[in-house]
Scaffold this motif. Structure first.
Motif, PDB file in Angstrom:
ATOM      1  N   LEU A   1      32.597  64.326  82.654  1.00  0.00           N
ATOM      2  CA  LEU A   1      32.273  62.912  82.472  1.00  0.00           C
ATOM      3  C   LEU A   1      33.101  62.302  81.349  1.00  0.00           C
ATOM      4  O   LEU A   1      33.565  61.163  81.452  1.00  0.00           O
ATOM      5  N   ALA A   2      33.271  63.052  80.270  1.00  0.00           N
ATOM      6  CA  ALA A   2      34.007  62.526  79.115  1.00  0.00           C
ATOM      7  C   ALA A   2      35.437  62.172  79.477  1.00  0.00           C
ATOM      8  O   ALA A   2      35.995  61.198  78.954  1.00  0.00           O
ATOM      9  N   TYR A   3      36.047  62.921  80.367  1.00  0.00           N
ATOM     10  CA  TYR A   3      37.438  62.681  80.750  1.00  0.00           C
ATOM     11  C   TYR A   3      37.579  61.602  81.820  1.00  0.00           C
ATOM     12  O   TYR A   3      38.688  61.226  82.166  1.00  0.00           O
ATOM     13  N   ASP A   4      36.481  61.103  82.336  1.00  0.00           N
ATOM     14  CA  ASP A   4      36.554  60.118  83.414  1.00  0.00           C
ATOM     15  C   ASP A   4      36.526  58.705  82.857  1.00  0.00           C
ATOM     16  O   ASP A   4      35.868  58.416  81.849  1.00  0.00           O
ATOM     17  N   GLU A   5      37.238  57.828  83.538  1.00  0.00           N
ATOM     18  CA  GLU A   5      37.345  56.437  83.105  1.00  0.00           C
ATOM     19  C   GLU A   5      35.988  55.760  83.003  1.00  0.00           C
ATOM     20  O   GLU A   5      35.764  54.908  82.124  1.00  0.00           O
ATOM     21  N   HIS A   6      35.068  56.108  83.907  1.00  0.00           N
ATOM     22  CA  HIS A   6      33.748  55.482  83.923  1.00  0.00           C
ATOM     23  C   HIS A   6      32.651  56.425  83.444  1.00  0.00           C
ATOM     24  O   HIS A   6      31.674  55.976  82.834  1.00  0.00           O
ATOM     25  N   GLY A   7      32.794  57.703  83.701  1.00  0.00           N
ATOM     26  CA  GLY A   7      31.735  58.652  83.380  1.00  0.00           C
ATOM     27  C   GLY A   7      31.394  58.719  81.903  1.00  0.00           C
ATOM     28  O   GLY A   7      30.242  58.953  81.530  1.00  0.00           O
ATOM     29  N   HIS A   8      32.381  58.506  81.029  1.00  0.00           N
ATOM     30  CA  HIS A   8      32.104  58.619  79.596  1.00  0.00           C
ATOM     31  C   HIS A   8      31.131  57.545  79.111  1.00  0.00           C
ATOM     32  O   HIS A   8      30.487  57.709  78.070  1.00  0.00           O
ATOM     33  N   GLN A   9      30.979  56.453  79.872  1.00  0.00           N
ATOM     34  CA  GLN A   9      30.045  55.407  79.480  1.00  0.00           C
ATOM     35  C   GLN A   9      28.602  55.901  79.510  1.00  0.00           C
ATOM     36  O   GLN A   9      27.764  55.448  78.724  1.00  0.00           O
TER      37      GLN A   9
ATOM     38  N   LEU B   1      27.369  58.471  91.337  1.00  0.00           N
ATOM     39  CA  LEU B   1      27.317  57.218  90.595  1.00  0.00           C
ATOM     40  C   LEU B   1      28.165  57.269  89.333  1.00  0.00           C
ATOM     41  O   LEU B   1      28.743  56.260  88.912  1.00  0.00           O
ATOM     42  N   ALA B   2      28.252  58.434  88.710  1.00  0.00           N
ATOM     43  CA  ALA B   2      28.901  58.543  87.406  1.00  0.00           C
ATOM     44  C   ALA B   2      30.383  58.223  87.437  1.00  0.00           C
ATOM     45  O   ALA B   2      30.961  57.897  86.389  1.00  0.00           O
ATOM     46  N   PHE B   3      31.021  58.260  88.599  1.00  0.00           N
ATOM     47  CA  PHE B   3      32.476  58.173  88.642  1.00  0.00           C
ATOM     48  C   PHE B   3      32.989  56.856  89.229  1.00  0.00           C
ATOM     49  O   PHE B   3      34.133  56.774  89.667  1.00  0.00           O
ATOM     50  N   THR B   4      32.136  55.848  89.265  1.00  0.00           N
ATOM     51  CA  THR B   4      32.580  54.495  89.600  1.00  0.00           C
ATOM     52  C   THR B   4      32.089  53.555  88.511  1.00  0.00           C
ATOM     53  O   THR B   4      31.136  53.852  87.790  1.00  0.00           O
ATOM     54  N   SER B   5      32.720  52.411  88.397  1.00  0.00           N
ATOM     55  CA  SER B   5      32.369  51.463  87.350  1.00  0.00           C
ATOM     56  C   SER B   5      30.924  50.981  87.493  1.00  0.00           C
ATOM     57  O   SER B   5      30.135  51.028  86.545  1.00  0.00           O
ATOM     58  N   SER B   6      30.576  50.516  88.684  1.00  0.00           N
ATOM     59  CA  SER B   6      29.212  50.026  88.902  1.00  0.00           C
ATOM     60  C   SER B   6      28.197  51.158  88.819  1.00  0.00           C
ATOM     61  O   SER B   6      27.097  50.977  88.284  1.00  0.00           O
ATOM     62  N   GLY B   7      28.564  52.326  89.331  1.00  0.00           N
ATOM     63  CA  GLY B   7      27.644  53.464  89.298  1.00  0.00           C
ATOM     64  C   GLY B   7      27.314  53.900  87.888  1.00  0.00           C
ATOM     65  O   GLY B   7      26.151  54.181  87.564  1.00  0.00           O
ATOM     66  N   ALA B   8      28.333  53.964  87.026  1.00  0.00           N
ATOM     67  CA  ALA B   8      28.090  54.327  85.633  1.00  0.00           C
ATOM     68  C   ALA B   8      27.192  53.299  84.958  1.00  0.00           C
ATOM     69  O   ALA B   8      26.334  53.646  84.133  1.00  0.00           O
ATOM     70  N   GLY B   9      27.362  52.025  85.317  1.00  0.00           N
ATOM     71  CA  GLY B   9      26.492  50.986  84.774  1.00  0.00           C
ATOM     72  C   GLY B   9      25.052  51.160  85.226  1.00  0.00           C
ATOM     73  O   GLY B   9      24.114  50.955  84.446  1.00  0.00           O
ATOM     74  N   VAL B  10      24.859  51.542  86.491  1.00  0.00           N
ATOM     75  CA  VAL B  10      23.510  51.771  87.015  1.00  0.00           C
ATOM     76  C   VAL B  10      22.821  52.899  86.249  1.00  0.00           C
ATOM     77  O   VAL B  10      21.656  52.777  85.833  1.00  0.00           O
ATOM     78  N   VAL B  11      23.519  54.010  86.051  1.00  0.00           N
ATOM     79  CA  VAL B  11      22.925  55.149  85.338  1.00  0.00           C
ATOM     80  C   VAL B  11      22.633  54.781  83.885  1.00  0.00           C
ATOM     81  O   VAL B  11      21.592  55.150  83.333  1.00  0.00           O
ATOM     82  N   SER B  12      23.549  54.045  83.256  1.00  0.00           N
ATOM     83  CA  SER B  12      23.346  53.642  81.864  1.00  0.00           C
ATOM     84  C   SER B  12      22.109  52.757  81.729  1.00  0.00           C
ATOM     85  O   SER B  12      21.301  52.937  80.799  1.00  0.00           O
TER      86      SER B  12
END
Length: 690
Positions: free
Chosen positions: A400-408, A364-375
């Motif tokens: 995660l910090a280096y990923d476009e979505h994971g840092h969220q 989940l951490a590495f897609t836009s929607s997935g990062a939103g779900v975890v947040s």
């Protein structure tokens, strides 16, 4: 080829008893690999990423086994093996067994089986066409060995063979590679011809172990017209295909990389129940996959829709197929339509925590929607839930910090976890390290992170005053939603939480600036890092400020050039003013305690006789900032120096060329605009004189 083992040769010396016999029926497996011809450079052209490469369609470097090899495998014949006709090892003198009067010797049996195999192969439909096409494929796949003109002739000959017979080729593991190569080197009309021949069969191809790669190849190399032929064939079948072991991957690839936004809506809507697979929209208007909009129009459908969506999500999670972008989008739609503290929300968070291996949360951490779900799960969850979610990312926060979505996810953790000690131990150690004095490897890692587009965001987030300068609209909207949720789930005041985290982050970052200011100032991201961290940091900032002041006296040519940049100008002006400019309240937000940078900088400029030079440079606003700064003790001395250099200021103010641009962004001719900073300085000293 990955996943295919080389079979033992006939002269391997392994006893017959240890040689497994081939199962009867089925096509012979691919045996030779690219290593059989190490000098041949093959053309590797990945089609669409998949979880397996064993049956990849364009299997470059792999050729089919010869008839001799196939017969050897089928008969289990091994030469050079010991005769086991007697237990004592003595050679038997009995005559060879016979069948129908024919000697069953190895040589004769091999010849007979070879002839039989040839007869069977020749009896198959399109046997001659497939054999000819495979010979052409063997030439075409060796890209560096085939001149362009020859390749064109081979492709033309190949299309003469396959035209009208594409369906007969695509469902066989060997001949499907021929079609893939044909697609790769074909022109637009030829690809369209293949797509038209396969029209109506694409869903079946997606379910095939081999043909699914051809479908991916056609999407990669095809155009919009071909895409619009393929994608609609999946309408009405999404709920079944997303659970299919083969079709699920190609369906998600289509959804993620090929489908238009409207086609994505049609595909995602089918997750909401069978009704949405039949009816593409509600009444008039364009169909949408936004569940909130659908439920607003039809509130009576909420229970069956949420049940169908949860049921399909749960099935995929239980099957451990959690890497699909479509799944992550569906989970986000579910998350956006549950109520805080409801049974639906509690069940969904338990579903996320129930993945013991943590693969679901990691995917989940590495897609836009997935990062939103975890947040949102972090925001909705209690302290125990947050701890379990954070634990799943142990040793992954740097990634995660280096990923476009994971840092969220890191930003959400900063904003909702009340236990700042937990946040510091789990996140801080991986992002900036534990030691207040970073070692060499830690320093290199920090400098790399500070200059990375995404990795710098979690570091700046706690210190920054204007977060819109490094965060996009979607990130700000996500965090705004997280902040709205945390008002009912978090107990600690946000300002206190932030202050506690800043106190933990500050020592290693201040040490980094103090020891590496000359390196950081040479990049715009490095300048922004120092500009954001210094006003907001906790602890002793004197060493870091002195390191920046020392830059104006540096003899390094790289540093001298860096100080002329706009980014360095913004850094020095912010520090001179005592803090960042608050655009909302139209004033400078002063750092506490005061930085005192203006006095330190003026003394350094005065000692190196650079005051007038800086006042007429591109970054003359730094000197303007000195005159405007609160608490600057040397304003009169500065004005005295400026008055003495009035002529130099006039020259800079009147003759500096300015490049204007048109509304379209094109540069027009240079016009005389002058140095605006020098003009303001002249106005100041003129006003004081009168």
């Amino acid at each position: 080829m990955a996943g295919i083992k080389r079979k033992q040769s006939a002269s391997s010396g392994i006893p017959r008893d240890n040689v497994k016999k081939r199962k009867q029926g089925g096509d012979p497996a691919v045996e030779s690999s690219a290593s059989s011809n190490p000098e041949a450079e093959t053309d590797s052209d990945p089609i669409i990423e998949s979880d397996t490469t064993e049956h990849s369609g364009d299997d470059d470097g792999v050729s089919w086994p010869s008839d001799d090899e196939q017969m050897q495998e089928e008969n289990g014949e091994k030469t050079g093996l010991p005769d086991k006709s007697h237990a004592n090892g003595h050679k038997s003198t009995a005559p060879a067994a016979t069948t129908n009067g024919v000697s069953n010797s190895s040589k004769e049996s091999h010849a007979k089986q070879k002839a039989l195999a040839q007869e069977r192969k020749a009896a198959k439909p399109n046997a001659d066409s497939i054999a000819r096409s495979k010979k052409l494929w063997e030439r075409l796949r060796r890209k560096s060995h085939v001149p362009l003109e020859e390749r064109k002739k081979l492709v033309a000959e190949l299309f003469d063979i396959v035209t009208g017979n594409v369906k007969d080729f695509v469902l066989k593991h060997d001949s499907v590679r021929v079609i893939q190569t044909a697609i790769k080197y074909a022109n637009r009309d030829q690809r369209k011809m293949i797509a038209q021949e396969l029209k109506g069969e694409f869903r079946c191809l997606a379910e095939s172990r081999y043909a699914k790669f051809l479908l991916g190849k056609l999407l990669v190399h095809g155009d919009k017209e071909i895409r619009d032929i393929i994608v609609p064939e999946f309408y009405g079948h999404v709920r079944r295909l997303i659970k299919h072991p083969e079709a699920s991957w190609i369906l998600d690839d289509i959804y993620r990389g090929a489908a238009t936004s409207q086609q994505k809506d049609y595909l995602l809507r089918e997750w909401y129940g069978a009704e949405f697979a039949i009816f593409k929209s509600e009444g008039k208007g364009v169909a949408t996959s936004e569940l909130k909009s659908i439920l607003a129009q039809n509130p009576e459908k909420r229970k069956p829709v949420m049940h169908a969506l949860h049921d399909l999500i749960n099935q995929l999670i239980q099957k451990k197929t959690t890497g699909f972008t479509m799944l992550h989008d569906a989970m986000r739609q579910y998350m956006l339509n549950v109520n805080m503290g409801s049974e639906e929300m509690n069940e969904f968070i338990e579903l996320l925590k129930g993945d013991e291996e943590g693969d679901l949360l990691k995917n989940l951490a590495f897609t836009s929607s997935g990062a939103g779900v975890v947040s949102m799960a972090l925001a909705y969850g209690n302290a125990k839930d947050r701890k379990l979610i954070i634990r799943a990312y142990k040793n992954l926060f740097s990634q995660l910090a280096y990923d476009e979505h994971g840092h969220q996810i890191i930003l959400a953790a900063f904003d909702v976890i009340d236990d700042t000690v937990l946040t510091s131990k789990s996140v801080l150690l991986e992002l900036v390290g534990k030691a207040s004095e970073p070692d060499e490897s830690q320093t290199e890692a920090l400098i790399t992170a500070v200059n990375h587009k995404f990795a710098r965001i979690p570091i700046l987030y706690l210190f920054a005053n204007r977060r819109e300068s490094f965060m996009n609209v979607m990130e700000r909207e996500l965090l705004e939603g997280v902040h709205n949720i945390r008002t009912g789930t978090s107990k600690k005041d946000p300002a206190i939480r932030r202050k506690e985290l800043v106190a933990q982050f500050s020592p290693p970052l201040l040490s980094l600036i103090a020891n590496n200011a000359a390196t950081l100032v040479q990049s715009s991201f490095g300048c922004q890092f120092m500009m954001e961290v210094l006003p907001g940091a906790e602890g002793n900032r004197e060493a870091a400020l002195k390191a920046i002041v020392a830059l104006v006296q540096s003899e390094s040519l790289e540093v001298a050039e860096a100080l002329k940049t706009a980014a360095a100008g913004r850094l020095f002006k912010t520090l001179v003013q005592g803090g960042p400019y608050d655009t909302q309240h139209k004033r400078v937000k002063m750092a506490e305690p005061a930085l005192g940078f203006h006095n330190m900088l003026f003394e350094a400029l005065l000692a190196s006789d650079q005051v007038l030079q800086r006042a007429t440079s591109d970054n003359s606003f730094v000197i303007v900032g000195l005159l405007e700064a609160e608490g600057f003790e040397n304003k009169e001395n500065l004005r005295k120096i400026l008055k003495e250099g009035r002529e130099a200021l006039k020259q800079a103010a009147s003759s500096r060329p300015k490049v204007s641009t048109t509304e379209t962004g094109k540069k027009k001719a240079k016009t005389k605009g002058g140095n605006r900073g020098s003009q303001l300085l002249l106005e100041d000293i003129a006003g004081r004189t009168t």
